[in-house]
Design a protein around this motif. Structure first.
Motif, PDB file in Angstrom:
ATOM      1  N   GLY A  64      17.432  -9.040  -1.023  1.00 10.54           N
ATOM      2  CA  GLY A  64      16.880  -9.856   0.043  1.00 10.54           C
ATOM      3  C   GLY A  64      15.631  -9.256   0.656  1.00 10.54           C
ATOM      4  O   GLY A  64      14.712  -9.982   1.065  1.00 10.54           O
ATOM      5  N   ALA A  65      15.561  -7.926   0.689  1.00 10.57           N
ATOM      6  CA  ALA A  65      14.408  -7.260   1.300  1.00 10.57           C
ATOM      7  C   ALA A  65      13.195  -7.240   0.380  1.00 10.57           C
ATOM      8  O   ALA A  65      12.056  -7.167   0.863  1.00 10.57           O
ATOM      9  CB  ALA A  65      14.780  -5.823   1.681  1.00 10.57           C
ATOM     10  N   MET A  66      13.402  -7.333  -0.908  1.00 16.63           N
ATOM     11  CA  MET A  66      12.296  -7.197  -1.862  1.00 16.63           C
ATOM     12  C   MET A  66      11.162  -8.202  -1.645  1.00 16.63           C
ATOM     13  O   MET A  66       9.986  -7.822  -1.677  1.00 16.63           O
ATOM     14  CB  MET A  66      12.820  -7.270  -3.301  1.00 16.63           C
ATOM     15  N   LEU A  90       9.541   1.244   4.766  1.00 15.43           N
ATOM     16  CA  LEU A  90      10.667   0.379   5.128  1.00 15.43           C
ATOM     17  C   LEU A  90      11.782   0.464   4.092  1.00 15.43           C
ATOM     18  O   LEU A  90      12.970   0.448   4.451  1.00 15.43           O
ATOM     19  CB  LEU A  90      10.186  -1.062   5.285  1.00 15.43           C
ATOM     20  N   ALA A  91      11.418   0.541   2.815  1.00 16.46           N
ATOM     21  CA  ALA A  91      12.437   0.683   1.772  1.00 16.46           C
ATOM     22  C   ALA A  91      13.184   1.996   1.932  1.00 16.46           C
ATOM     23  O   ALA A  91      14.417   2.044   1.795  1.00 16.46           O
ATOM     24  CB  ALA A  91      11.783   0.598   0.392  1.00 16.46           C
ATOM     25  N   GLY A  92      12.447   3.074   2.246  1.00 14.10           N
ATOM     26  CA  GLY A  92      13.097   4.355   2.462  1.00 14.10           C
ATOM     27  C   GLY A  92      14.027   4.340   3.660  1.00 14.10           C
ATOM     28  O   GLY A  92      15.133   4.900   3.618  1.00 14.10           O
ATOM     29  N   ALA A  93      13.587   3.688   4.745  1.00 15.38           N
ATOM     30  CA  ALA A  93      14.440   3.577   5.930  1.00 15.38           C
ATOM     31  C   ALA A  93      15.685   2.750   5.618  1.00 15.38           C
ATOM     32  O   ALA A  93      16.801   3.081   6.056  1.00 15.38           O
ATOM     33  CB  ALA A  93      13.657   2.938   7.073  1.00 15.38           C
ATOM     34  N   PHE A 114      19.049 -11.278   2.960  1.00 11.36           N
ATOM     35  CA  PHE A 114      19.117  -9.954   3.591  1.00 11.36           C
ATOM     36  C   PHE A 114      19.988  -9.996   4.841  1.00 11.36           C
ATOM     37  O   PHE A 114      20.853  -9.133   5.029  1.00 11.36           O
ATOM     38  CB  PHE A 114      17.710  -9.483   3.954  1.00 11.36           C
ATOM     39  N   ALA A 115      19.777 -10.994   5.680  1.00  9.82           N
ATOM     40  CA  ALA A 115      20.537 -11.084   6.930  1.00  9.82           C
ATOM     41  C   ALA A 115      22.031 -11.216   6.660  1.00  9.82           C
ATOM     42  O   ALA A 115      22.857 -10.548   7.298  1.00  9.82           O
ATOM     43  CB  ALA A 115      20.029 -12.263   7.765  1.00  9.82           C
ATOM     44  N   GLY A 116      22.391 -12.071   5.702  1.00 13.50           N
ATOM     45  CA  GLY A 116      23.803 -12.271   5.394  1.00 13.50           C
ATOM     46  C   GLY A 116      24.447 -11.038   4.804  1.00 13.50           C
ATOM     47  O   GLY A 116      25.547 -10.628   5.213  1.00 13.50           O
TER      48      GLY A 116
END
Length: 318
Positions: A113-115, A217-220, A280-282
């Motif tokens: 979802g974040a991608m 952001l990906a690392g976090a 992502f949220a779900g």
């Protein structure tokens, strides 16, 4: 009896880890510079400036060099230090099975979802003029990436997947989340600071100007996944999915189009981004509701008894 590094002060442990990393990576560079040219019969300069038009042998040697460098900079020092630091090195690195197997799937879905958001952010960053020198470095890095993704045969795909997806997913999670995040938490006892600092170092090492915010952001996100699941395997699964999916898409594109380089789309598909946000949220909500977070003392070198009411991290991650 072996004297483990955990008996040394935290500052001394960090210094030993950094020296170990520097030494192993220096040995890797020496091997790449001296042995690889002899083994493959190509000069080092030829593999430093490859493109997608370079001879297959040059791309192959460059990939091998990339794999050796990644292994010796990230995975090897982390594994070796953990073995010398603690009688339970696997536990020390967080390599335990997740308490809830569903966390592996949720971690992958969170990353999926974040991608689209990361890709859109990188596209926006690409429209910023950082100057001719920065642009030249960025283009050089992208040229090498395109060369790695040529993959004319299935064997090339497997080799690229191993070196560009699997090795970094394991090695970088061991290094940044297993070690850097651990050292930061050990000295600060602050999980938020540990997450942020490990993400900053993750972005810094990757040295991509247009990708800097996305990589941070990906690392976090990977650090938060580790914290919420208590298992580094969940972060490794998400990281592997992030790297591997891009390689799979590139290989499938080439098989469908048979035109060499995959097509480039510089626009942002906002519907794709919106769908990613929903997914992502779900997935993150389910991960949060089922979380089994790292205990407060997870970075301690010696186990300490805890009250059952204080096993978890501060409320910001609970």
């Amino acid at each position: 009896m072996m004297k483990y590094f955990r008996t040394y002060p935290p500052g001394m442990q960090l210094l030993l880890f950094l020296l170990m990393t520097f030494t192993l990576f220096s040995l890797a560079l020496a091997f790449i510079g001296v042995m690889l040219p002899k083994v493959y019969g190509v000069p080092t300069s030829a593999i430093q400036n490859i493109t997608d038009k370079s001879a297959p042998v040059l791309i192959h040697v460059s990939l091998v060099a990339q794999g050796i460098g990644s292994l010796m900079m990230f995975a090897a020092p982390s594994l070796l230090f953990a073995y010398l630091a603690h009688p339970k090195p696997i536990k020390y690195l967080g390599l335990k099975a997740p308490q809830k197997p569903i966390h592996l799937l949720l971690a992958v879905l969170v990353m999926l979802g974040a991608m689209p958001v990361f890709m859109a952010l990188q596209t926006l960053m690409g429209h910023i003029n950082f100057g001719a020198e920065v642009q030249a470095k960025q283009e050089a890095a992208e040229t090498v990436a395109r060369a790695y993704l040529t993959m004319p045969t299935f064997a090339d795909f497997i080799r690229t997947f191993l070196i560009v997806a699997i090795l970094p997913a394991i090695g970088e999670e061991l290094f940044f989340r297993g070690m850097i995040m651990r050292f930061t938490h050990k000295s600060s006892h602050n999980i938020v600071l540990a997450v942020l600092f490990s993400a900053i170092m993750f972005a810094f090492v990757h040295a991509s100007y247009t990708g800097l915010p996305s990589i941070f952001l990906a690392g976090a996100l990977l650090a938060v996944i580790y914290n919420l699941t208590g298992s580094l395997w969940c972060g490794i699964a998400a990281h592997l999915f992030f790297n591997g999916l891009q390689i799979i898409f590139a290989y499938v594109e080439k098989g469908n189009t048979n035109t060499g380089a995959a097509p480039t789309d510089t626009g942002i598909q906002w519907g794709f981004v919106a769908g990613g946000v929903v997914l992502f949220a779900g997935a993150f909500y389910m991960l949060w509701k089922t979380r089994t977070p790292l205990p407060r003392n997870w970075s301690d070198d010696f186990d300490q008894p805890q009250n059952s009411t204080t096993d978890e991290n501060p409320a910001i991650f609970n």
